[in-house]
Design an enzyme around this catalytic site. Structure first.
Site, mmCIF file in Angstrom:
data_model
loop_
_atom_site.group_PDB
_atom_site.id
_atom_site.type_symbol
_atom_site.label_atom_id
_atom_site.label_comp_id
_atom_site.label_asym_id
_atom_site.label_seq_id
_atom_site.Cartn_x
_atom_site.Cartn_y
_atom_site.Cartn_z
ATOM 1 N N SER A 1 -1.597 0.837 1.521
ATOM 2 C CA SER A 1 -1.573 2.295 1.627
ATOM 3 C C SER A 1 -1.544 2.866 0.222
ATOM 4 O O SER A 1 -1.072 2.211 -0.724
ATOM 5 C CB SER A 1 -0.325 2.749 2.382
ATOM 6 O OG SER A 1 -0.106 4.142 2.240
ATOM 7 N N TYR B 1 9.093 2.753 2.988
ATOM 8 C CA TYR B 1 7.680 2.499 3.280
ATOM 9 C C TYR B 1 6.910 2.270 1.980
ATOM 10 O O TYR B 1 6.103 1.335 1.870
ATOM 11 C CB TYR B 1 7.098 3.683 4.048
ATOM 12 C CG TYR B 1 5.673 3.500 4.512
ATOM 13 C CD1 TYR B 1 5.384 2.830 5.694
ATOM 14 C CD2 TYR B 1 4.604 4.017 3.775
ATOM 15 C CE1 TYR B 1 4.074 2.664 6.130
ATOM 16 C CE2 TYR B 1 3.296 3.861 4.202
ATOM 17 C CZ TYR B 1 3.035 3.185 5.377
ATOM 18 O OH TYR B 1 1.740 3.032 5.805
ATOM 19 N N LYS C 1 4.930 -1.222 0.821
ATOM 20 C CA LYS C 1 3.505 -1.259 0.516
ATOM 21 C C LYS C 1 3.248 -1.689 -0.927
ATOM 22 O O LYS C 1 2.268 -2.382 -1.223
ATOM 23 C CB LYS C 1 2.869 0.102 0.795
ATOM 24 C CG LYS C 1 2.825 0.459 2.279
ATOM 25 C CD LYS C 1 2.016 -0.546 3.090
ATOM 26 C CE LYS C 1 1.872 -0.139 4.541
ATOM 27 N NZ LYS C 1 1.071 -1.108 5.329
ATOM 28 N N ILE D 1 -5.106 8.845 6.877
ATOM 29 C CA ILE D 1 -5.959 8.417 7.991
ATOM 30 C C ILE D 1 -5.417 9.011 9.293
ATOM 31 O O ILE D 1 -4.208 8.974 9.553
ATOM 32 C CB ILE D 1 -5.997 6.878 8.098
ATOM 33 C CG1 ILE D 1 -6.329 6.243 6.747
ATOM 34 C CG2 ILE D 1 -6.990 6.457 9.169
ATOM 35 C CD1 ILE D 1 -7.684 6.607 6.171
ATOM 36 N N THR E 1 -4.358 8.819 12.660
ATOM 37 C CA THR E 1 -3.914 7.849 13.662
ATOM 38 C C THR E 1 -2.656 8.388 14.330
ATOM 39 O O THR E 1 -2.149 9.460 13.966
ATOM 40 C CB THR E 1 -3.571 6.489 13.021
ATOM 41 O OG1 THR E 1 -2.406 6.641 12.172
ATOM 42 C CG2 THR E 1 -4.725 5.954 12.184
#
Length: 266
Positions: A157, A170, A174, A203, A205
């Site tokens: 990411s 997070y 990553k 993105i 999602t």
């Protein structure tokens, strides 16, 4: 000769976008997810409609038991496929895509140890040990047949380098996964097994559904050079190109799929 790929988290979102592009290029697939197989019949059917074999490996990448289940199911699929077709009994492509976001976006000073462990166990620790296991299989297959093709692709990411102080765990995971990509690329280079990192931007999602309004606004104000959301198929196209072997001398490299978001601009 068709090849077989495992796509973790491959039943929806970015993972399904990757799986669909691989299926279109006639890869046989093992799809991993945490849901019961009965809950993913629709995406599996869509992939099978491309005329490829598709298996399901249920398991949580973040737990040792889950990884053992994924390994067993994948190895079984590959062995059965080999018995029918006479093709090599080893995985050709591992796409480490499965990941989780923090359940609560908390300020860095309020991040809990529980949240940290939840995110890092799945997004980094689990990926490391799953990759280690399949890399051993790939190295053994390469030694048995130097022509055997094997590749590892890690989906990271922009959060590997772009700071979000309300989901620090997070970002840390990553960033670690980015370094992991270079580590495995270096270790497996002499064995002829390339390792790549694909680094998505914003993105559309289910993971970003809760912040749609935020990013709609930012994109309209110039967040990305290309003024649109990214889509799972954008990631799928990048993975398919790497999986085909179009970049044979680029192991360890990062492929940015972020619409130019990270280009420094004045």
């Amino acid at each position: 000769m068709s090849k077989v790929a495992l796509v973790t988290g491959g039943s929806r979102g970015i993972g399904f976008g990757i799986a669909e592009k691989l299926a279109a290029e006639k890869w046989d697939l093992v799809i991993n997810g945490v849901r019961e197989e009965s809950a993913v019949t629709e995406p599996l059917a869509k992939l099978r409609a491309y005329g490829v074999r598709v298996g399901y490996a249920r398991g949580d990448v973040g737990s040792p038991e889950g990884r053992a289940s994924i390994l067993a199911a994948t190895r079984s699929f590959v062995a059965e496929r080999s018995a029918v077709s006479g093709q090599p009994s080893a995985l050709n492509l591992l796409v480490n895509n499965a990941g989780v976001a923090p359940k609560v976006r908390a300020d860095l000073l309020e991040t809990s140890e529980e949240s940290y462990d939840y995110v890092v166990d799945t997004n980094l620790k689990g990926v490391f040990f799953l990759t280690q296991a399949f890399a051993r299989d790939m190295v053994a297959a390469k030694k048995a047949d130097p022509k055997f093709a094997a590749t590892i692709i890690n989906i990271t990411s922009i959060s590997a380098t772009v700071v979000s102080i309300n989901r620090g765990e997070y970002c840390i995971a990553k960033a670690g996964l980015s370094m992991m990509s270079q580590l495995f690329a270096t270790r497996l280079g002499p064995d002829g097994i390339p390792v790549y990192e694909v680094r998505p931007g914003v993105i559309k999602t289910d993971m970003t559904a809760g912040v749609t309004a935020k990013y709609d606004d930012l994109i309209s104000k110039g967040l990305c050079v290309q003024p649109r959301w990214g889509f799972p198929e954008d990631i799928g196209k990048a993975v398919a190109g790497l999986a085909r072997g179009d970049f044979p001398f680029s192991t360890g490299q990062v492929v940015m799929v972020d619409g130019g978001l990270t280009i420094p601009r004045l």
